[in-house]
Scaffold this motif. Structure first.
Motif, PDB file in Angstrom:
ATOM      1  N   ALA A  71       2.423   1.664  -3.401  1.00 50.79           N
ATOM      2  CA  ALA A  71       1.435   1.975  -4.436  1.00 50.79           C
ATOM      3  C   ALA A  71       0.938   3.414  -4.326  1.00 50.79           C
ATOM      4  CB  ALA A  71       0.252   1.009  -4.331  1.00 50.79           C
ATOM      5  N   ASP A  72       0.867   3.936  -3.087  1.00 45.30           N
ATOM      6  CA  ASP A  72       0.319   5.277  -2.876  1.00 45.30           C
ATOM      7  C   ASP A  72       1.336   6.379  -3.119  1.00 45.30           C
ATOM      8  OD1 ASP A  72      -2.084   4.187  -2.232  1.00 45.30           O
ATOM      9  OD2 ASP A  72      -1.827   4.334  -0.060  1.00 45.30           O
ATOM     10  N   GLU A  73       2.603   6.028  -3.193  1.00 45.30           N
ATOM     11  CA  GLU A  73       3.645   7.040  -3.317  1.00 45.30           C
ATOM     12  C   GLU A  73       3.694   7.635  -4.716  1.00 45.30           C
ATOM     13  OE1 GLU A  73       7.082   5.920  -0.094  1.00 45.30           O
ATOM     14  OE2 GLU A  73       7.479   5.730  -2.230  1.00 45.30           O
ATOM     15  N   VAL A  74       3.855   8.943  -4.743  1.00 41.26           N
ATOM     16  CA  VAL A  74       4.044   9.634  -6.010  1.00 41.26           C
ATOM     17  C   VAL A  74       5.533   9.832  -6.271  1.00 41.26           C
ATOM     18  CG1 VAL A  74       3.596  11.763  -7.281  1.00 41.26           C
ATOM     19  CG2 VAL A  74       1.825  10.800  -5.788  1.00 41.26           C
ATOM     20  N   GLU A  85       0.835  -1.213   0.000  1.00 38.65           N
ATOM     21  CA  GLU A  85       0.000   0.000   0.000  1.00 38.65           C
ATOM     22  C   GLU A  85       0.861   1.250   0.000  1.00 38.65           C
ATOM     23  OE1 GLU A  85      -2.924   0.114   3.044  1.00 38.65           O
ATOM     24  OE2 GLU A  85      -3.773  -1.839   2.556  1.00 38.65           O
ATOM     25  N   VAL A  86       1.910   1.256   0.830  1.00 44.25           N
ATOM     26  CA  VAL A  86       2.801   2.421   0.888  1.00 44.25           C
ATOM     27  C   VAL A  86       3.430   2.679  -0.471  1.00 44.25           C
ATOM     28  CG1 VAL A  86       4.965   3.304   1.844  1.00 44.25           C
ATOM     29  CG2 VAL A  86       3.299   2.194   3.345  1.00 44.25           C
TER      30      VAL A  86
END
Length: 252
Positions: free
Chosen positions: A70-73, A67-68
């Motif tokens: 995947a959520d990072e830009v 999740e971390v």
């Protein structure tokens, strides 16, 4: 530069089986797969693995890590966050090393170690929670205050806290109203107890924040299992909450 799966596993201190598992669950794919079926990893893949291993060491499970990532830009922002976490962990370990070294040196010299130094670095598990609720200053002052106590003083403080809890439990079992004089007297005692802890709004004399803190603590006693059981059961915790919140509304 690229590493084969065996080379990467050896350098990272993990197994090639783990790397294949990371690929299967979508955490870390090889940079390319050769015609011979060999997996190869470039610098970007190694950097991603580095972050996965850091989060694993911090106790995160694979779904949370996914999740971390995947959520990072921006991967650089993620790396900065990891550096901050590692620096904090380093500071904690250094405090532990100093405290254990102090104990060893004192014992070797036939002296009595200082209690506050012996436990430095081992009691920081509530730090983030305290900082989030009342700020870094509150944590620092309270932590220094606690470690400034002798062992006998710490025991006396804990006994006073246990006596207060026992009085709350007895009042709740007596079936009295949270707004009764007995309950409100206990609430006043509870607030006086809190005001002895440096850095808290009650110790600082900040009325508005003190009211907010007392109400928030009352709610936490019901909502947080760590505290609900302390007051015997959910009904006991609810009694404490209602008494504290009534006191905060009418007498603070």
């Amino acid at each position: 530069m690229e590493l084969t799966i065996q080379e990467l596993a050896a350098r990272a201190g993990i197994t090639s089986r783990a790397l294949r598992h990371y690929d299967r669950v979508g955490l870390l794919a090889p940079s390319r797969v050769g015609a011979n079926g060999y997996r190869y990893y470039d610098v970007g893949a190694v950097a991603r693995l580095q972050r996965i291993l850091l989060m694993r060491r911090l106790g995160m499970g694979l779904p949370a890590i996914a999740e971390v990532l995947a959520d990072e830009v921006d991967a650089c922002d993620g790396l900065r966050a990891h550096i901050a976490a590692l620096e904090e962990e380093r500071d904690r370990i250094e405090r532990q090393i100093r405290s254990v070294r102090h104990t060893l040196e004192a014992l070797e010299a036939g002296a009595e170690p200082q209690m506050d130094v012996m436990l430095a670095g081992f009691n920081d598990h509530y730090k983030d929670e305290v900082v989030s609720l009342w700020g870094e200053r509150a944590y620092r002052l309270a932590n220094d205050w606690w470690h400034g106590k002798t062992l006998d003083q710490q025991r006396a403080w804990k006994q006073a806290a246990e006596d207060l809890v026992a009085a709350w439990v007895a009042a709740a079992k007596a079936g009295i109203s949270p707004t009764s004089e007995r309950a409100q007297s206990l609430a006043a005692r509870h607030v006086r107890w809190l005001s002895q802890i440096p850095g808290t709004p009650t110790a600082d004399g900040d009325r508005e924040r003190s009211i907010e803190m007392v109400k928030g603590l009352g709610a936490m006693y019901v909502e947080d299992p760590r505290f609900t059981g302390m007051y015997d059961d959910a009904a006991g915790a609810a009694f404490v909450r209602d008494a504290l919140q009534a006191y905060a509304r009418t007498r603070m």
